[in-house]
Design a protein around this motif. Structure first.
Motif, short mmCIF file in Angstrom:
data_model
loop_
_atom_site.label_atom_id
_atom_site.label_comp_id
_atom_site.label_asym_id
_atom_site.label_seq_id
_atom_site.Cartn_x
_atom_site.Cartn_y
_atom_site.Cartn_z
N VAL A 24 0.89 -1.11 -0.05
CA VAL A 24 -0.13 -0.01 -0.01
C VAL A 24 0.95 1.33 0.09
O VAL A 24 0.66 2.13 -0.81
CB VAL A 24 -0.91 -0.23 1.25
CG1 VAL A 24 -1.78 1.28 1.18
CG2 VAL A 24 -1.89 -1.07 1.04
N LEU A 25 1.86 1.27 0.89
CA LEU A 25 2.82 2.40 0.96
C LEU A 25 3.31 2.68 -0.36
O LEU A 25 3.56 3.75 -1.00
CB LEU A 25 3.87 2.04 1.93
CG LEU A 25 3.36 2.23 3.48
CD1 LEU A 25 4.37 2.28 4.45
CD2 LEU A 25 2.69 3.54 3.70
N GLY B 24 0.94 3.96 -2.75
CA GLY B 24 0.86 5.47 -2.43
C GLY B 24 2.08 6.26 -3.22
O GLY B 24 1.81 7.35 -3.59
N GLY B 25 3.34 5.77 -2.86
CA GLY B 25 4.43 6.52 -3.19
C GLY B 25 4.49 6.81 -4.52
O GLY B 25 4.76 7.94 -5.24
N LEU C 11 1.99 6.64 -6.67
CA LEU C 11 0.79 7.89 -7.38
C LEU C 11 1.47 9.20 -7.01
O LEU C 11 1.24 9.95 -7.75
CB LEU C 11 -0.44 7.52 -6.46
CG LEU C 11 -1.31 6.57 -6.94
CD1 LEU C 11 -2.59 6.27 -6.31
CD2 LEU C 11 -1.46 6.76 -8.62
N LEU C 12 1.98 9.41 -5.49
CA LEU C 12 2.36 10.75 -5.14
C LEU C 12 3.55 11.11 -6.40
O LEU C 12 3.46 12.21 -6.66
CB LEU C 12 2.88 10.69 -3.98
CG LEU C 12 3.11 11.97 -3.21
CD1 LEU C 12 1.69 12.60 -2.68
CD2 LEU C 12 3.69 11.84 -1.80
N LYS D 196 1.97 12.42 -9.44
CA LYS D 196 1.26 13.41 -9.23
C LYS D 196 2.50 14.51 -9.16
O LYS D 196 2.11 15.77 -9.99
CB LYS D 196 0.57 13.66 -7.76
CG LYS D 196 -0.92 12.93 -7.93
CD LYS D 196 -1.86 14.07 -8.32
CE LYS D 196 -3.06 13.69 -8.74
NZ LYS D 196 -3.43 12.17 -8.65
#
Ligand code: SF4
Ligand code: SF4
Lengths: 352, 161
Positions: free
Chosen positions: A338-339, A342-343, A345-346, A349
């Motif tokens: 999950v982390l 998220g990383g 995706l971030l 972005k």
């Protein structure tokens, strides 16, 4: 045609190196054990005891070849053979170096076979390895052997889950299953360990469990199970089991170095390639060979680490082992995924 | 257990650091046949049958040592000294054979205490070395007697008293 011959040569070399390293791991194990316990270790056979593995092998061959009366003879022999076979197979896909370039020849990869599902291949072969243990333990027709085999099977299955999950984070980052690709993406000092420290720890613990090493060597737990799955084995059949364990350690170390510690990459390799020689082919080859040396350095460190841990930590209890596997490592691995997601995706972005 | 303890890792690293410190420590091993531990003056080691100042055997085969021996390690056969052998044996009776089984012997030193002729002694600088065959542990006179030319080797043989 020459490319085939070269490929055959590389395969034979890798095979030989694997066996050689496994042989000397037995020696190193005894030396490391001795040093950690304030002893000297084997030093009588040859200088520094370097001929000790040879002496051990000769001893093994001359021991009585014992097959229990009520055992299943064929499976009894198949067990250690399978363990050895799968152990030897798994080093095939590990990239031991970048490429060598010569005029008029296609690029030579320092790798036995390049498949784009290298990681899957290793997983498949390693999980086959547990069959060697299971068949051997079952064919012995001995309760202790059977218990050891059952333990080995359930332990390997439990830890393979966590191991697979910890790899997934790497796969999400690199987008490939090929070990060569993963190596190449860690160019220079851009190693995966900087992004995946948690994943590495999970993978490391699982690697210990997969290779049946202390603190997870419950299948051969001598205090409870005499010798576990190899209780009934003697002579070179026992030798093959023990040998397969060392090959597995070597492969596990190689996979860890490749996945997390940059494989054959080392910091400053670009600078070296640009400055070492005016001939670009020669410079490339020198850097490749240095990279191979560096990779073996990493592998030797991990082999040493395996031994270091073995002579430091006591064995887990079986329920502790299962708790650690299912209740701690698997949730941690999922958290890691999950982390990582998220990383990534971030990162997208923010445009990294 | 607290959360930190449950993580195992700190304790694991502590353990690893301890073993690593031992890795570089001075080793305690003594490489036996080449290296030996210092032995005290009172050490009771391998036996020796002594000769007197004129190089005659002191032992008179009285058998007191064999009687004193708690392990029954000593056997001997007595013989009578012939004419012309006065330079070989000090007393009229001597030991034709004299054997000590080093596997039975417990190196208590009672034979030494028992001997009226001060013939048998335990050396404080030698031990019975390891052998492959049991027979080789039965030491006869050939290996027990002080060498004849003890002139210079006499200093090498160290007795307890
Ligand atoms: S030392 Fe003790 S056990 Fe050995 S021979 Fe003498 S009396 Fe017997
Ligand atoms: S060694 Fe001493 S006690 Fe033993 S038989 Fe000879 S004289 Fe007697």
């Amino acid at each position: 045609m020459p490319i085939l011959a070269i490929q055959a040569l590389i395969i034979v070399t890798i095979f030989g190196i694997t066996l050689l390293i496994a042989t000397y791991s037995t020696y190193a194990e005894r030396k490391v054990a001795a040093f950690l316990q304030d002893r000297i270790g084997p030093n009588r056979a040859g200088p520094f005891g370097l001929a000790q593995p040879l002496a051990d092998a000769v001893k093994m061959f001359f021991k009585e070849e014992f097959i229990p009366a009520k055992s299943n003879k064929w499976l009894f022999i198949a067990g250690p053979s399978l363990a050895m076979l799968t152990a030897c197979m798994s080093s095939a896909v590990i990239p031991f170096g970048n490429t060598l370039r010569f005029d008029g020849l296609p690029e030579i990869r320092l790798q036995a076979i390049e498949v784009n599902i290298g990681m899957l291949y290793i997983f498949g072969v390693v999980s086959l390895g547990v069959y060697g243990v299971m068949i051997g333990g079952w064919a012995s027709n001995n309760k202790f052997s059977l218990l050891g085999a059952v333990r080995a099977a359930s332990q390997n299955i439990s830890y393979e889950l966590a191991m697979g999950l910890s790899i997934i984070a790497i796969l999400m980052m690199t987008g490939t299953l090929s070990l060569r690709e993963i190596s190449l993406q860690q160019h220079g000092f851009n190693w995966n360990i900087w992004y995946q420290p948690l994943g590495f720890i999970i993978f490391l613990v699982c690697a210990f469990a997969e290779t049946n090493r202390t603190p997870f060597d419950l299948p051969e737990c001598e205090t409870e199970l005499i010798g576990g799955y190899h209780t009934e084995y003697s002579s070179m059949k026992l030798g093959l089991y023990l040998f397969a364990e060392y090959i597995n350690i070597f492969v596990a170390s190689a996979v860890m170095s490749t996945l997390y510690f940059g494989g054959f990459n080392f910091p400053g390799m670009d600078w070296l390639e640009a400055h070492i020689s005016s001939d670009p082919l020669l410079a490339h080859n020198i850097v490749t060979i240095l990279g191979t040396v560096v990779l073996f350095g990493k592998i030797f460190f991990f082999i040493f680490f395996f031994m270091w841990v073995r002579w430091t930590l006591p064995r887990f209890r079986y329920d502790q082992l299962m708790n650690l596997g299912w209740k701690i490592l698997i949730p941690l691995a999922i958290l890691n995924i999950v982390l990582t997601g998220g990383g990534i995706l971030l990162g997208e972005k923010l445009g990294w | 257990m607290t959360m930190a303890e449950k993580m195992y890792l700190p304790a694991v690293f502590q353990g690893l650091s301890i073993t690593m410190r031992h890795f570089f420590k001075k080793k305690a091993t003594i490489q036996y046949p080449e290296q030996q531990r210092p032995i005290g003056k009172e050490f009771r080691g391998l036996h020796v049958l002594r000769r007197d100042e004129q190089n005659r055997e002191r032992c008179t085969a009285c058998g007191l040592c064999a009687v004193a021996c708690p392990a029954e390690a000593i056997t001997m056969v007595a013989g009578e000294r012939k004419k012309g052998e006065e330079n070989l044996y000090r007393e009229e009776k001597y030991a034709v054979t004299y054997e000590i089984n080093m596997l039975r012997c417990i190196f208590c030193g009672l034979c030494e205490e028992a001997c009226p002729k001060e013939a048998v002694f335990l050396q404080n600088n030698k031990m019975a070395p390891p052998r492959y065959e049991r027979d080789e542990f039965i030491y006869g006179k050939d290996r027990l007697l002080e060498p004849l030319d003890a002139g210079n080797s006499k200093e090498n043989i160290k007795y307890r008293y």
